[in-house]
Design a protein around this motif. Structure first.
Motif, PDB file in Angstrom:
ATOM      1  N   TRP A 144       4.133   0.389   1.211  1.00  0.00           N
ATOM      2  CA  TRP A 144       4.171   1.620   2.017  1.00  0.00           C
ATOM      3  C   TRP A 144       5.151   2.038   2.855  1.00  0.00           C
ATOM      4  O   TRP A 144       5.603   3.001   4.214  1.00  0.00           O
ATOM      5  CB  TRP A 144       2.841   1.382   2.372  1.00  0.00           C
ATOM      6  CG  TRP A 144       2.263   1.643   1.136  1.00  0.00           C
ATOM      7  CD1 TRP A 144       0.964   1.390   0.182  1.00  0.00           C
ATOM      8  CD2 TRP A 144       1.639   3.146   0.930  1.00  0.00           C
ATOM      9  NE1 TRP A 144       0.270   1.799  -0.547  1.00  0.00           N
ATOM     10  CE2 TRP A 144       0.463   3.804  -0.042  1.00  0.00           C
ATOM     11  CE3 TRP A 144       1.450   5.108   1.128  1.00  0.00           C
ATOM     12  CZ2 TRP A 144       0.470   4.625  -0.569  1.00  0.00           C
ATOM     13  CZ3 TRP A 144       0.973   5.708   0.704  1.00  0.00           C
ATOM     14  CH2 TRP A 144       0.081   5.848  -0.159  1.00  0.00           C
ATOM     15  N   GLN A 145       5.908   0.847   3.694  1.00  0.00           N
ATOM     16  CA  GLN A 145       6.617   1.255   5.069  1.00  0.00           C
ATOM     17  C   GLN A 145       7.888   1.328   5.135  1.00  0.00           C
ATOM     18  O   GLN A 145       7.949   2.313   5.166  1.00  0.00           O
ATOM     19  CB  GLN A 145       6.573  -0.363   5.740  1.00  0.00           C
ATOM     20  CG  GLN A 145       5.046  -0.093   6.514  1.00  0.00           C
ATOM     21  CD  GLN A 145       4.752  -1.952   6.715  1.00  0.00           C
ATOM     22  OE1 GLN A 145       6.146  -2.720   6.725  1.00  0.00           O
ATOM     23  NE2 GLN A 145       3.936  -2.922   7.395  1.00  0.00           N
ATOM     24  N   ILE A 180       2.303  -5.159  -1.838  1.00  0.00           N
ATOM     25  CA  ILE A 180       2.463  -3.278  -1.651  1.00  0.00           C
ATOM     26  C   ILE A 180       1.726  -2.743  -0.826  1.00  0.00           C
ATOM     27  O   ILE A 180       2.109  -2.036  -0.732  1.00  0.00           O
ATOM     28  CB  ILE A 180       0.543  -3.522  -2.717  1.00  0.00           C
ATOM     29  CG1 ILE A 180       0.955  -3.931  -3.976  1.00  0.00           C
ATOM     30  CG2 ILE A 180       0.448  -2.293  -3.070  1.00  0.00           C
ATOM     31  CD1 ILE A 180       0.414  -4.066  -4.948  1.00  0.00           C
ATOM     32  N   ASP A 181       1.311  -3.154  -0.032  1.00  0.00           N
ATOM     33  CA  ASP A 181       1.487  -3.234   1.553  1.00  0.00           C
ATOM     34  C   ASP A 181       2.484  -2.730   1.974  1.00  0.00           C
ATOM     35  O   ASP A 181       2.893  -1.982   2.851  1.00  0.00           O
ATOM     36  CB  ASP A 181       0.670  -4.116   2.289  1.00  0.00           C
ATOM     37  CG  ASP A 181      -0.988  -4.023   2.620  1.00  0.00           C
ATOM     38  OD1 ASP A 181      -1.678  -3.698   1.820  1.00  0.00           O
ATOM     39  OD2 ASP A 181      -1.471  -5.372   2.688  1.00  0.00           O
ATOM     40  N   ARG A 182       3.501  -3.437   2.450  1.00  0.00           N
ATOM     41  CA  ARG A 182       4.997  -3.664   2.854  1.00  0.00           C
ATOM     42  C   ARG A 182       5.863  -2.231   1.874  1.00  0.00           C
ATOM     43  O   ARG A 182       6.263  -0.921   2.724  1.00  0.00           O
ATOM     44  CB  ARG A 182       6.279  -4.449   2.403  1.00  0.00           C
ATOM     45  CG  ARG A 182       5.354  -5.769   3.611  1.00  0.00           C
ATOM     46  CD  ARG A 182       6.275  -7.015   4.049  1.00  0.00           C
ATOM     47  NE  ARG A 182       4.992  -7.485   4.813  1.00  0.00           N
ATOM     48  CZ  ARG A 182       5.799  -9.033   5.049  1.00  0.00           C
ATOM     49  NH1 ARG A 182       6.943  -9.367   4.818  1.00  0.00           N
ATOM     50  NH2 ARG A 182       5.007  -9.965   5.610  1.00  0.00           N
ATOM     51  N   THR A 238      -2.517 -13.132  -3.484  1.00  0.00           N
ATOM     52  CA  THR A 238      -2.002 -12.604  -1.596  1.00  0.00           C
ATOM     53  C   THR A 238      -0.360 -12.148  -1.396  1.00  0.00           C
ATOM     54  O   THR A 238      -0.875 -11.263  -0.810  1.00  0.00           O
ATOM     55  CB  THR A 238      -2.124 -13.840  -0.606  1.00  0.00           C
ATOM     56  OG1 THR A 238      -3.763 -14.300  -1.256  1.00  0.00           O
ATOM     57  CG2 THR A 238      -1.889 -13.557   0.355  1.00  0.00           C
ATOM     58  N   ASP A 264      -0.157  -7.994  -3.034  1.00  0.00           N
ATOM     59  CA  ASP A 264      -1.139  -7.545  -1.569  1.00  0.00           C
ATOM     60  C   ASP A 264       0.383  -7.135  -0.456  1.00  0.00           C
ATOM     61  O   ASP A 264       0.055  -5.890   0.014  1.00  0.00           O
ATOM     62  CB  ASP A 264      -2.355  -8.282  -1.544  1.00  0.00           C
ATOM     63  CG  ASP A 264      -3.928  -7.729  -2.849  1.00  0.00           C
ATOM     64  OD1 ASP A 264      -2.900  -7.147  -3.767  1.00  0.00           O
ATOM     65  OD2 ASP A 264      -4.478  -8.720  -2.834  1.00  0.00           O
ATOM     66  N   ALA A 265       0.451  -7.707  -0.134  1.00  0.00           N
ATOM     67  CA  ALA A 265       0.997  -8.163   1.168  1.00  0.00           C
ATOM     68  C   ALA A 265       2.158  -7.191   0.333  1.00  0.00           C
ATOM     69  O   ALA A 265       2.928  -6.505   1.270  1.00  0.00           O
ATOM     70  CB  ALA A 265       1.601  -9.540   1.559  1.00  0.00           C
TER      71      ALA A 265
END
Length: 93
Positions: free
Chosen positions: A65-66, A61-63, A55, A58-59
């Motif tokens: 992108w920002q 990796i999402d960040r 979890t 994954d979080a």
């Protein structure tokens, strides 16, 4: 940390150097409780090793992108790795 553990190497491309991306990534990693490292690459990209629970990784990796203010991320390429991560998250040369 509980749950399935994993480690990922990520290559972040775009306008990611000269915008404090590594400092931002370390701060985000500490907030999420992931370990690893982040470094600038000669081609202008940034590479990071991210390890932790499924979890949290994954979080993170999402960040990635920002990025921080001023960053313009065009790609985040990831690959699973069997690599031991350090006990914290650091900026490496």
């Amino acid at each position: 940390m509980q749950g399935e553990q994993r480690a990922v190497r990520a290559r972040i491309s775009g306008m990611v150097q000269g915008v404090s991306y590594r400092v931002w990534a370390r701060r985000e990693a500490e907030r999420l409780g992931v370990t690893g490292w982040v470094r600038n690459e000669p081609d202008g990209s940034v590479t990071a090793l991210i390890a932790g629970t499924e979890t949290a990784v994954d979080a993170m990796i999402d960040r990635l992108w920002q990025g921080p203010r001023g960053a313009l991320v065009s790609a985040v390429e990831t690959e699973e790795v069997a690599e031991d991560a350090p006990a914290d998250f650091s900026i490496v040369a």
